[in-house]
Structure formats: structure tokens, C-alpha cells
Design a protein around this motif. Structure first.
Motif, PDB file in Angstrom:
ATOM      1  N   SER A 156       0.809  -1.219   0.000  1.00 13.30           N
ATOM      2  CA  SER A 156       0.000   0.000   0.000  1.00 13.30           C
ATOM      3  C   SER A 156       0.841   1.267   0.000  1.00 13.30           C
ATOM      4  O   SER A 156       0.324   2.354  -0.267  1.00 13.30           O
ATOM      5  N   GLN A 157       2.138   1.143   0.271  1.00 12.53           N
ATOM      6  CA  GLN A 157       2.957   2.332   0.476  1.00 12.53           C
ATOM      7  C   GLN A 157       3.552   2.890  -0.822  1.00 12.53           C
ATOM      8  O   GLN A 157       4.240   3.901  -0.815  1.00 12.53           O
ATOM      9  N   GLY A 158       3.287   2.257  -1.959  1.00 14.55           N
ATOM     10  CA  GLY A 158       3.863   2.714  -3.208  1.00 14.55           C
ATOM     11  C   GLY A 158       3.128   3.909  -3.783  1.00 14.55           C
ATOM     12  O   GLY A 158       2.096   4.357  -3.273  1.00 14.55           O
ATOM     13  N   SER A 159       3.661   4.429  -4.872  1.00 16.32           N
ATOM     14  CA  SER A 159       3.068   5.583  -5.525  1.00 16.32           C
ATOM     15  C   SER A 159       1.891   5.147  -6.394  1.00 16.32           C
ATOM     16  O   SER A 159       1.551   3.962  -6.489  1.00 16.32           O
ATOM     17  N   ARG A 160       1.291   6.121  -7.066  1.00 19.36           N
ATOM     18  CA  ARG A 160       0.146   5.838  -7.933  1.00 19.36           C
ATOM     19  C   ARG A 160       0.525   4.896  -9.066  1.00 19.36           C
ATOM     20  O   ARG A 160      -0.274   4.074  -9.510  1.00 19.36           O
ATOM     21  N   ASP A 162       3.173   2.145  -9.659  1.00 19.80           N
ATOM     22  CA  ASP A 162       4.164   1.351  -8.941  1.00 19.80           C
ATOM     23  C   ASP A 162       3.904  -0.115  -9.250  1.00 19.80           C
ATOM     24  O   ASP A 162       2.760  -0.578  -9.119  1.00 19.80           O
ATOM     25  N   HIS A 163       4.941  -0.847  -9.637  1.00 18.16           N
ATOM     26  CA  HIS A 163       4.727  -2.244 -10.015  1.00 18.16           C
ATOM     27  C   HIS A 163       4.603  -3.171  -8.800  1.00 18.16           C
ATOM     28  O   HIS A 163       4.574  -4.396  -8.978  1.00 18.16           O
ATOM     29  N   GLY A 164       4.477  -2.603  -7.624  1.00 21.25           N
ATOM     30  CA  GLY A 164       4.237  -3.415  -6.437  1.00 21.25           C
ATOM     31  C   GLY A 164       2.904  -3.144  -5.752  1.00 21.25           C
ATOM     32  O   GLY A 164       2.667  -3.633  -4.648  1.00 21.25           O
ATOM     33  N   THR A 165       2.026  -2.391  -6.411  1.00 22.47           N
ATOM     34  CA  THR A 165       0.766  -1.989  -5.754  1.00 22.47           C
ATOM     35  C   THR A 165      -0.486  -2.416  -6.508  1.00 22.47           C
ATOM     36  O   THR A 165      -1.591  -2.152  -6.040  1.00 22.47           O
ATOM     37  N   MET A 166      -0.354  -3.072  -7.636  1.00 25.31           N
ATOM     38  CA  MET A 166      -1.525  -3.354  -8.485  1.00 25.31           C
ATOM     39  C   MET A 166      -2.580  -4.173  -7.770  1.00 25.31           C
ATOM     40  O   MET A 166      -3.783  -3.926  -7.913  1.00 25.31           O
ATOM     41  N   PHE A 167      -2.134  -5.138  -6.967  1.00 27.58           N
ATOM     42  CA  PHE A 167      -3.093  -6.040  -6.351  1.00 27.58           C
ATOM     43  C   PHE A 167      -3.483  -5.581  -4.942  1.00 27.58           C
ATOM     44  O   PHE A 167      -4.194  -6.288  -4.224  1.00 27.58           O
ATOM     45  N   TYR A 168      -3.020  -4.396  -4.590  1.00 27.64           N
ATOM     46  CA  TYR A 168      -3.607  -3.626  -3.495  1.00 27.64           C
ATOM     47  C   TYR A 168      -4.803  -2.842  -4.032  1.00 27.64           C
ATOM     48  O   TYR A 168      -5.873  -2.822  -3.427  1.00 27.64           O
ATOM     49  N   HIS A 169      -4.620  -2.229  -5.202  1.00 30.46           N
ATOM     50  CA  HIS A 169      -5.671  -1.378  -5.761  1.00 30.46           C
ATOM     51  C   HIS A 169      -6.798  -2.194  -6.406  1.00 30.46           C
ATOM     52  O   HIS A 169      -7.978  -1.844  -6.259  1.00 30.46           O
ATOM     53  N   ALA A 170      -6.470  -3.247  -7.141  1.00 31.98           N
ATOM     54  CA  ALA A 170      -7.492  -3.960  -7.911  1.00 31.98           C
ATOM     55  C   ALA A 170      -8.624  -4.519  -7.049  1.00 31.98           C
ATOM     56  O   ALA A 170      -9.802  -4.365  -7.402  1.00 31.98           O
ATOM     57  N   PRO A 171      -8.347  -5.144  -5.895  1.00 33.94           N
ATOM     58  CA  PRO A 171      -9.470  -5.594  -5.066  1.00 33.94           C
ATOM     59  C   PRO A 171     -10.292  -4.432  -4.514  1.00 33.94           C
ATOM     60  O   PRO A 171     -11.525  -4.534  -4.402  1.00 33.94           O
ATOM     61  N   LYS A 172      -9.632  -3.343  -4.165  1.00 34.63           N
ATOM     62  CA  LYS A 172     -10.355  -2.178  -3.651  1.00 34.63           C
ATOM     63  C   LYS A 172     -11.257  -1.560  -4.721  1.00 34.63           C
ATOM     64  O   LYS A 172     -12.295  -0.971  -4.403  1.00 34.63           O
TER      65      LYS A 172
END
Length: 311
Positions: A156-160, A162-172
Motif C-alpha cells: 500500500s505504500q507505493g506511488s500511484r 508502482d509495479h508493487g501496488t496493483m493487487f492492493y488497488h485492484a481488489p479495492k
């Protein structure tokens, strides 16, 4: 005098333009394609070593090693006799503009999926999967995700971008159902207490049989619309050194291919292979792995979508 047009059986490295030497078509919506191949030369979301933007070209070049086979072992059918494939080339976007890239990926992919065609995408860093998922969601609704990777990409701590945040955002965003999704090959830190995805980590995957792994996948996902994303760093660096964030202790290419081959009766709606970075590759083995994984995905897509019945 013999001309190029007189000889269709090219030598291994001649005229390697489209993936698997399939036709280049920059207007794929007007084609009779069942599957469109898209290159996404983007690595601005990379947190480690850059270079993934060169991945699509390297994968296409390596795919000539596969194109000469009439039937890809161990399948019992000639893929190109059952599905039409065109290569739409690489997505063009404003250089250095991550927002423009994201918008163009979603728009292009939405048009392809809405037309009834399937999309096989080659990255690029793993961020490219997020706009691809958004596009597929518009057609198929909430999807299950089968995610091969060394990292969960749920941070969750990455930028808008960021290749480490996709599956934080997609479920949300309601795009994927994390409780009915599976991540395979994970071997880096993540918050296990608050992690909604089902994880078969690398140690487990290396110890379990392919049948056991596939049984867990199918029990979790069922017949839900399934998007498959394969970060090449799921493989051990011995099999895929050419990537931005290699992590020791990964899967063999043999095991990964066997898992994918076993998905032929699942409801596959989209697929991608990402994070091939040829500058760090050795003898093109990572690019070849990426090209081969894509080819296996096309075979299972053909089976899962009724284009062929494989015994």
C-alpha cells in the motif's frame, strides 16, 4: 532468381517481426483474430532494475525458436490451425507519461475485449496488469486472479504508478476477488495477517506436486472468469535471470509450464507475461521462458474457449 516471397520456410532468425511469426496487424479490431498479442514497452513503475520496456521485443525475437514447431510438445494439435493470432505491435504512448500510458492501455484493451477477441499482453513491468484488469473487468465483471510471482504486489505504500501496488488497488476497485484468487511462488515479505489472497509460496510450490497445486487452484477459483498474470521472477533466477527483481528459491520453468498446461478447462478471459528485462538476460533464456509461457497460455485458452478438444 529466388525471392523472399518464394520461400515461406524462413531460417531461424529471419523476419522475426510478429510473435511466433504471426501477422503484424496494427488495426486488429478489423481482423478475424481470435487472440491479439500486444506489447507494452513500459518500465516507469519499476522500483528495482529498469529495462522491462525492452521485454516485448526480446520475447518476440525469442519466439522464433517456437514458431517452427507444427505442434508444440506435448500438445496434440497445431495451434494456428484452430485459432487466428495477430500481433498488434507495441502500444504507442507519450514517452515518459505514465498517466497517458495507463489511459491508452485501458482504452486499447477495452476495445479488443469488447470486440470478442482475447488479449495476450507482454510487458513491460508488472504495473501494466492494472489497466489491463480494468479493461477486462468492463467485459467480464469481477474476476479471479492467478498470479505467478516472487512478490505479492499488494503493498500500500507505493506511488500511484508502482509495479508493487496493483493487487492492493485492484481488489479495492472491485475488479478482482482476492478470496477466490491464488498467488504462486511468493518468497518475499508480506502482511500475512491481513492478506486476502490465497498463497502457495515458493517453498510450498517446490515441495507440492503439480496435481496438488492445480487442485488447490481449481478448488479456490472454480469457474469464475480468470485472468492469468505471470511475472517472470516467479521462476528461479537460474531459469530467468533477465528481470528487474530476481529472488532465489523460485519455481523451475518445467513446473510452471506444467501448472499452466493443467488449466485448460478453466474460464480464462485474459493473460499476460511481464518483467522480462533482456539487458540482464543470459543467452536469451528469460526471453525464451516468457515466449514459451505465452505460447502455453494460448494453448490452454484455445482449449478453455472451445476452439479445440484436447484429450
Amino acid at each position: 532468381m529466388t525471392t523472399i516471397a518464394d520461400k515461406a520456410d524462413y531460417s531461424l532468425y529471419s523476419n522475426a517481426f510478429g510473435y511466433l511469426r504471426q501477422p503484424l496487424d496494427f488495426n486488429p479490431l478489423a481482423s478475424h483474430a481470435d487472440v491479439v498479442v500486444l506489447g507494452l514497452p513500459f518500465d516507469m513503475a519499476t522500483t528495482g532494475r529498469s529495462g522491462g520496456r525492452m521485454g516485448p521485443g526480446a520475447i518476440r525475437q525469442a519466439s522464433v525458436n517456437l514458431a517452427w514447431e507444427e505442434k508444440r510438445w506435448p500438445w496434440h494439435f497445431n495451434l494456428c490451425e484452430h485459432i487466428n493470432i495477430v500481433d498488434a505491435g507495441d502500444l504507442v504512448y507519450d514517452c515518459g507519461d505514465a498517466e497517458d500510458f495507463t489511459t491508452r492501455v485501458e482504452q486499447f484493451a477495452s476495445n479488443i475485449v469488447d470486440s470478442g477477441k482475447a488479449l495476450l499482453s507482454f510487458g513491460g513491468d508488472h504495473f501494466v496488469t492494472l489497466p489491463l484488469l480494468r479493461a477486462h473487468y468492463k467485459k467480464h465483471g469481477k474476476m479471479a486472479l492467478l498470479h505467478f510471482d516472487a512478490h505479492t504486489d499488494t503493498y500500500s505504500q507505493g506511488s500511484r504508478y508502482d509495479h508493487g501496488t496493483m493487487f492492493y488497488h485492484a481488489p479495492k476497485e472491485g475488479i478482482i476477488d482476492a478470496e477466490h484468487s491464488v498467488q504462486i511462488g511468493i518468497r518475499t515479505e508480506y502482511d500475512k495477517q491481513n492478506h486476502a489472497f490465497n498463497v502457495i509460496d515458493a517453498a510450498m510450490a517446490n515441495d507440492l506436486s503439480v496435481d496438488d497445486i492445480v487442485s488447490q487452484i481449481k478448488a479456490c477459483i472454480g469457474n469464475r472468469p480468470l485472468y492469468i498474470t505471470f511475472d517472470i521472477d516467479c521462476l528461479d533466477p537460474a531459469f530467468a535471470p533477465g528481470t528487474g527483481t530476481p529472488v532465489c528459491g523460485g519455481l523451475t520453468s518445467d513446473k510452471a509450464l506444467k501448472i499452466i498446461r493443467s488449466l485448460k478447462d478453466m474460464n480464462i478471459v485474459g493473460m499476460d507475461v511481464v518483467e522480462v528485462a533482456p539487458a540482464y538476460d543470459s543467452s536469451d533464456i528469460t526471453a525464451l521462458a516468457g515466449a514459451t509461457l505465452g505460447l502455453e497460455m494460448l494453448h490452454v485458452w484455445a482449449c478453455s474457449n472451445g476452439k479445440v478438444i484436447e484429450k
